[in-house]
Design a protein around this motif. Structure first.
Motif, PDB file in Angstrom:
ATOM      1  N   ALA A 185       0.840  -1.199   0.000  1.00 29.26           N
ATOM      2  CA  ALA A 185       0.000   0.000   0.000  1.00 29.26           C
ATOM      3  C   ALA A 185       0.876   1.251   0.000  1.00 29.26           C
ATOM      4  O   ALA A 185       0.611   2.223  -0.734  1.00 29.26           O
ATOM      5  N   PHE A 186       1.935   1.255   0.802  1.00 35.21           N
ATOM      6  CA  PHE A 186       2.856   2.391   0.847  1.00 35.21           C
ATOM      7  C   PHE A 186       3.571   2.552  -0.497  1.00 35.21           C
ATOM      8  O   PHE A 186       3.706   3.671  -1.019  1.00 35.21           O
ATOM      9  N   ALA A 187       3.998   1.434  -1.073  1.00 36.68           N
ATOM     10  CA  ALA A 187       4.750   1.501  -2.330  1.00 36.68           C
ATOM     11  C   ALA A 187       3.884   2.027  -3.466  1.00 36.68           C
ATOM     12  O   ALA A 187       4.332   2.857  -4.270  1.00 36.68           O
ATOM     13  N   ALA A 193       1.642   9.212  -5.697  1.00 33.75           N
ATOM     14  CA  ALA A 193       1.429  10.486  -4.995  1.00 33.75           C
ATOM     15  C   ALA A 193       2.531  10.819  -4.009  1.00 33.75           C
ATOM     16  O   ALA A 193       2.295  11.570  -3.055  1.00 33.75           O
ATOM     17  N   GLY A 194       3.718  10.280  -4.177  1.00 30.03           N
ATOM     18  CA  GLY A 194       4.826  10.654  -3.326  1.00 30.03           C
ATOM     19  C   GLY A 194       4.800   9.994  -1.955  1.00 30.03           C
ATOM     20  O   GLY A 194       3.956   9.151  -1.655  1.00 30.03           O
ATOM     21  N   ASN A 195       5.751  10.393  -1.109  1.00 31.28           N
ATOM     22  CA  ASN A 195       5.894   9.770   0.208  1.00 31.28           C
ATOM     23  C   ASN A 195       4.648   9.930   1.080  1.00 31.28           C
ATOM     24  O   ASN A 195       4.218   8.999   1.751  1.00 31.28           O
ATOM     25  N   LEU A 196       4.066  11.134   1.075  1.00 29.46           N
ATOM     26  CA  LEU A 196       2.884  11.340   1.898  1.00 29.46           C
ATOM     27  C   LEU A 196       1.704  10.530   1.351  1.00 29.46           C
ATOM     28  O   LEU A 196       0.896  10.008   2.127  1.00 29.46           O
ATOM     29  N   GLY A 197       1.614  10.400   0.042  1.00 22.03           N
ATOM     30  CA  GLY A 197       0.577   9.555  -0.533  1.00 22.03           C
ATOM     31  C   GLY A 197       0.742   8.110  -0.105  1.00 22.03           C
ATOM     32  O   GLY A 197      -0.234   7.420   0.201  1.00 22.03           O
ATOM     33  N   GLY A 198       1.995   7.643  -0.043  1.00 24.20           N
ATOM     34  CA  GLY A 198       2.250   6.276   0.416  1.00 24.20           C
ATOM     35  C   GLY A 198       1.921   6.092   1.877  1.00 24.20           C
ATOM     36  O   GLY A 198       1.299   5.097   2.266  1.00 24.20           O
ATOM     37  N   LEU A 199       2.339   7.069   2.717  1.00 25.81           N
ATOM     38  CA  LEU A 199       2.045   6.971   4.143  1.00 25.81           C
ATOM     39  C   LEU A 199       0.538   6.983   4.392  1.00 25.81           C
ATOM     40  O   LEU A 199       0.011   6.181   5.180  1.00 25.81           O
ATOM     41  N   GLY A 206      -4.593   0.056   6.481  1.00 27.44           N
ATOM     42  CA  GLY A 206      -4.391  -0.774   7.664  1.00 27.44           C
ATOM     43  C   GLY A 206      -5.418  -0.523   8.751  1.00 27.44           C
ATOM     44  O   GLY A 206      -5.719  -1.427   9.530  1.00 27.44           O
ATOM     45  N   LEU A 207      -5.982   0.695   8.798  1.00 24.75           N
ATOM     46  CA  LEU A 207      -6.949   1.041   9.829  1.00 24.75           C
ATOM     47  C   LEU A 207      -8.360   1.193   9.262  1.00 24.75           C
ATOM     48  O   LEU A 207      -9.213   1.811   9.906  1.00 24.75           O
ATOM     49  N   PRO A 499      -7.959  -0.221  -2.910  1.00 24.30           N
ATOM     50  CA  PRO A 499      -7.955   0.873  -3.897  1.00 24.30           C
ATOM     51  C   PRO A 499      -8.471   2.185  -3.329  1.00 24.30           C
ATOM     52  O   PRO A 499      -8.014   3.266  -3.735  1.00 24.30           O
ATOM     53  N   PHE A 500      -9.398   2.103  -2.390  1.00 27.06           N
ATOM     54  CA  PHE A 500      -9.896   3.328  -1.765  1.00 27.06           C
ATOM     55  C   PHE A 500      -8.782   4.022  -0.987  1.00 27.06           C
ATOM     56  O   PHE A 500      -8.638   5.251  -1.045  1.00 27.06           O
ATOM     57  N   ALA A 501      -7.990   3.257  -0.234  1.00 29.20           N
ATOM     58  CA  ALA A 501      -6.908   3.858   0.552  1.00 29.20           C
ATOM     59  C   ALA A 501      -5.897   4.557  -0.356  1.00 29.20           C
ATOM     60  O   ALA A 501      -5.408   5.650  -0.035  1.00 29.20           O
ATOM     61  N   ILE A 502      -5.582   3.936  -1.493  1.00 28.13           N
ATOM     62  CA  ILE A 502      -4.629   4.551  -2.420  1.00 28.13           C
ATOM     63  C   ILE A 502      -5.203   5.848  -2.981  1.00 28.13           C
ATOM     64  O   ILE A 502      -4.514   6.874  -3.064  1.00 28.13           O
ATOM     65  N   ALA A 503      -6.489   5.811  -3.369  1.00 28.58           N
ATOM     66  CA  ALA A 503      -7.122   7.017  -3.905  1.00 28.58           C
ATOM     67  C   ALA A 503      -7.227   8.109  -2.845  1.00 28.58           C
ATOM     68  O   ALA A 503      -6.971   9.291  -3.125  1.00 28.58           O
TER      69      ALA A 503
END
Length: 948
Positions: A185-187, A193-199, A206-207, A499-503
């Motif tokens: 998910a982070f990758a 969307a960059g580091n913040l998008g990954g975080l 996860g939550l 997919p929702f978390a990534i979006a």
């Protein structure tokens, strides 16, 4: 950042097992119990009393702090202890919380004890002989990854701590796998969307409350989110890599994860189909872009097309190999490149697991109940519930907008990009709040602006930053496909989590990239500290969904408790090893694991007729029919349409040429008869002696010792809808809607002996139904009923005054009930058409009086509410309200009347927990059933052996 996200998710997943966690949730449960008790004592017409009582309670606790604190701690400790057990390591552990998780536990225990997950291997086929007793079934999940992980964790921990219980290790499996899902998910989020998008993507996934709710109990659902994540990550990297070797390696790696998924879940074609559609869409997009450039005489190497084609080919053929090695039927989902696409598009709205069975319904099965309709996790999801599972009311909208951002440029927006985003926000808001008719409408609304953004990208001056669309296309197709399934049930909402978390993470991630780039261009000296500060501020975007996940984990309590655990231990210690336990499917896996006894049904029995027959036995109006149906199940079961169904009475009658409805009616009729009467009835139907003997062997054998387990929580479940299934209505709905009315009336009259007027009415009713859901409600209506006894005030001359506050419909409720020995009056409160609350008097159709020796029935002439019946227990000043068939049922006689009118059942054990659930075990008195017959029965065969 990745380590921090993993630490946060891992801590939340371990929270239900954390020290003191159960006490905290027990305290919440105690407050809920107190509030419910106060509400139950309040008359409906004085709601202001609640505030007065609350004020009185607060004043008392303030004046007596020590007494209240002592009482509060004792009660909390008692409630918490009901969710713990003593392990072989001498320590207390919290129960594993789910139903299905105990299936995986038993398979893991089998392997640790015998080296195989199978109870028996027959002709090379793994058999589960403890379910669908006495016939058993094929164990299709005997090689699951989930089982292997439980075994591995248990062996590792017991090496250092002998006696560590298997359930505690299974809980750690979901925590470990759920935490590992943070990595892909982070990758993925970082790539788009960059580091913040990954975080943000890692934390929101996860939550995710729905993901946590479905996986904290340690069922295998965690794999169905994490494995597709790794598949998507590998294929995004393959599509983006400039090196052919890396493309091949990543695509093959994605296929490996597909094979692992195929070994874990029968619904694996969903994720596979999504990825094939996305990869083919990417190939199509690259081909169009190449064609347009060449048409404009622009130079182009065609590398994008070659890269996309290579990834599709390698993934397709590699997945063919890996899924075949996993034992999955790849040919059913992927015979050609076009086949997985059509397999995806044909996914049933109720989900990939049940689609195959629904589309290959054997002849005659369509008139039987659709058992999955009573499962809560497969009920339609309301928009408000959907929003809660995503983390909050505004969170779904943010996710949809984030999905659009993936298709928009990362820099140098033009006016049309802003206009598209603004218009999409209004469109998405409408789609998420409107009551759309079909599952496809909301995904279509969400995909429309994204399609426009992609078309804009085909313009001649497309920016280089938009050359690689593969990641955005894969996430978009994944999001829309999962969203298509989500309204069909809770378990499919979980497929949307990744997919929702990534979006969702794309919004803060893209915002941070844009602001950081702006600062570097204008104030490079302060770029680093300002960018870091902006990062921290934008990271607050995840607080709301993260808090929702934390609350979900904090409030999680196991479904099983000490009442059940003590009941199952008692069965294991005191019941014969060959006993069969009859219980609703919900509890089958618990019984098999803890009691180590065969069961009539478990969660895997829903593709058979068994749940209907169990429910029909509990709805039986007398002991002879109830025990007769249980004997039929314990002699030969009815596992139709599965292969073991041929061993049951229904399967044997079908084999003799009987119509499915006639066969069902025959089984129901002969089950309650004695042996000679049943044989005579079969003879009158035209069956030969050998056929009669075969059927009777499955209905009137000498059954093994058997028990029936009931729980007071069953009053809240929907099993009675199966027991009330109207086969005539189902037949009419399936067969009579499209033929001339006269022919339909003649058919129903000849088949069921219905009067022509009744047949015509039934036909008109079924032709007015607009959907399968309407048909389900018509054939087996969910009728309102009290879930337990309603206490009443005793008045003079045996009169009772009760306040049931029982809803009859969305606009009406039974607010009061007055029982007199001469009549019973209902006080119906309803909302009139002009919006005013009004009240009227009513009369039920039937009044049942629970006396010392028998239940007396009094019918009411011309009742105003014919769907309502009332049972009165004058001796204890209490009443039950519900449909007459439920009040007359075996469940009511045993669970609510303590079996005092049921001599064919003997209570052998009862356990109760403080917050209300009572579990009772009843021994079925087979000899008493024989004595209740007209005479001794001839010699009869025994039930099939456990190894069948």
């Amino acid at each position: 950042m990745l380590i921090g996200a993993m630490a946060l998710v891992g801590w939340v997943r371990l929270l239900p097992r954390a020290l003191g966690g159960v006490e905290e949730r027990a305290a919440v449960r105690l407050r809920e119990m107190i509030a419910a008790e106060v509400d139950a004592q309040l008359p409906a017409d004085v709601p202001h009393r609640r505030a007065e009582i609350d004020q009185t309670v607060r004043a008392w606790t303030k004046d007596h702090p020590a007494e209240f604190q002592k009482w509060d701690h004792e009660m909390v400790d008692r409630i918490a202890s009901e969710f713990r057990y003593m392990g072989d390591d001498g320590r207390k552990h919290v129960f594993l919380g789910d139903y299905d998780s105990y299936h995986w536990l038993r398979m893991a225990r089998n392997y640790l004890q015998s080296g195989t997950t199978c109870d028996r291997i027959v002709d090379g086929i793994c058999r589960d002989t403890y379910t669908n007793a006495p016939v058993g079934r094929t164990n299709i999940y005997n090689r699951s990854l989930h089982i292997a992980a439980i075994i591995a964790v248990n062996r590792l921990i017991t090496f250092f701590r002998p006696g560590f219980p298997i359930p505690a290790g299974a809980f750690l499996v979901q925590a470990l796998i759920g935490t590992l899902g943070v990595i892909p998910a982070f990758a993925i989020g970082r790539r788009v969307a960059g580091n913040l998008g990954g975080l943000s993507a890692a934390i929101v996934l996860g939550l995710n409350p729905n993901f946590l709710e479905r996986s904290l109990g340690s069922d295998d659902d965690v794999w169905n989110v994490v494995l597709p994540l790794f598949m998507v990550w590998a294929l995004i990297e393959a599509s983006a890599s400039p090196s052919s070797r890396r493309q091949i390696a990543y695509a093959a790696l994605g296929a490996v994860f597909t094979g692992l998924h195929a070994a874990s879940w029968s619904g694996w074609p969903f994720a596979y189909g999504v990825l094939m559609i996305a990869l083919l869409a990417n190939l199509f997009f690259e081909s169009i872009k190449l064609g347009l450039r060449r048409a404009r005489s622009e130079l182009s190497s065609g590398a994008g097309v070659r890269r996309a084609a290579l990834v599709v080919a390698v993934f397709y053929f590699s997945a063919w190999i890996t899924t075949s090695l996993a034992g999955a039927s790849y040919s059913a989902a992927a015979r050609s490149i076009a086949r997985p696409v059509t397999a995806m598009l044909r996914i049933h709205p109720r989900g990939p697991e049940v689609a195959a069975g629904a589309h290959r319904m054997p002849s005659g099965e369509s008139v039987w109940p659709y058992n999955f309709s009573i499962i809560d996790e497969l009920q339609k999801v309301a928009p408000t519930q959907f929003a809660r599972w995503m983390g909050g009311q505004w969170v779904p909208l943010a996710g949809c907008l984030g999905l659009l951002l993936l298709a928009l440029p990362q820099r140098r927006w033009r006016w049309w990009d802003f206009a598209l985003l603004i218009c999409a926000a209004g469109l998405y808001r409408y789609g998420l709040t409107a009551s759309l008719a079909g599952n496809w409408q909301l995904p279509a609304l969400i995909a429309a602006p994204i399609a426009v953004a992609i078309l804009i990208d085909l313009r001649p001056n497309a920016q280089p930053a938009q050359e690689d669309r593969s990641a955005a296309l894969i996430v978009t197709v994944w999001f829309c496909a999962a969203l298509y399934l989500s309204p069909s049930g809770e378990r499919f909402v979980m497929l949307l989590a990744a997919p929702f978390a990534i979006a969702f993470g794309a919004i803060p991630g893209r915002a941070h990239l844009w602001i950081s780039r702006l600062i570097r261009e204008r104030q490079p000296r302060y770029a680093a500290p300002v960018s870091a500060a902006v990062f921290v501020v934008l990271a607050a975007w995840t607080i709301v969904p993260a808090e929702a996940g934390y609350l979900e984990a904090r409030n999680y309590l196991p479904i099983i408790n000490q009442a059940w655990w003590m009941t199952l231990e008692d069965l294991r210690e005191h019941s014969p090893p060959n006993a069969i336990i009859n219980a609703q499917w919900d509890y089958g896996y618990w019984i098999k694991y803890a009691a180590q006894r065969r069961v009539t049904a478990d969660g895997g029995s829903f593709l058979t007729h068994i749940p209907y027959w169990l429910s029909r036995a509990l709805m039986a109006p007398n002991d002879n029919q109830a025990v007769g149906l249980l004997r039929m199940l314990d002699c030969g079961s009815d596992a139709m349409p599965q292969p073991e169904g041929r061993l049951g009475a229904y399967g044997k009658l079908i084999a003799q040429g009987l119509d499915p409805i006639a066969a069902q009616s025959m089984v129901l009729e002969i089950a309650g008869l004695d042996f000679p009467a049943a044989r005579a009835r079969l003879a009158r139907s035209g069956l030969r002696d050998a056929a009669q003997a075969g059927v009777l062997a499955s209905t009137h054998c000498d059954p093994p010792p058997a028990y029936l387990i009931l729980s007071s929580q069953m009053a809240y479940l929907k099993w009675s809808q199966l027991g009330n299934w109207d086969f005539r209505g189902a037949y009419a709905y399936e067969n009579e809607r499209s033929i001339p009315e006269a022919a339909a009336v003649d058919d129903l009259t000849a088949r069921f002996g219905m009067p022509p007027a009744d047949a015509r009415t039934l036909i008109q009713q079924v032709r007015g139904l607009r959907s399968d859901e309407d048909a389900q409600r018509f054939i087996a209506p969910a009728q309102p009923h009290s879930t337990g006894w309603i206490p009443c005030r005793s008045l003079t001359s045996g009169e009772l005054d009760c306040t049931p506050n029982l809803p009859l419909s969305q606009r009406a409720m039974i607010a009061g009930l007055v029982y007199r020995p001469t009549d019973t009056t209902l006080k119906i409160r309803f909302l009139s058409d002009d919006g005013k609350v009004q009240q009227r008097d009513g009369t039920p159709a039937l009044v049942l009086i629970a006396g010392d020796e028998e239940i007396a029935e009094h019918r009411v002439d011309s009742p105003t509410d014919p769907e309502v019946a009332v049972m009165v227990d004058p001796a204890q000043s209490r009443v039950l309200i519900g449909p007459s068939n439920l009040l007359r049922s075996t469940f009511t006689r045993l669970m609510l009347l303590d079996g005092r009118y049921s001599p064919l059942f003997t209570k052998v054990y009862e356990a109760t927990v403080i917050y209300g659930e009572t579990v009772t075990t009843w021994k079925i008195n087979w000899p008493d059933l024989e004595r209740s017959s007209s005479g001794p029965n001839p010699a009869k065969p025994s039930a099939p052996s456990p190894g069948a």
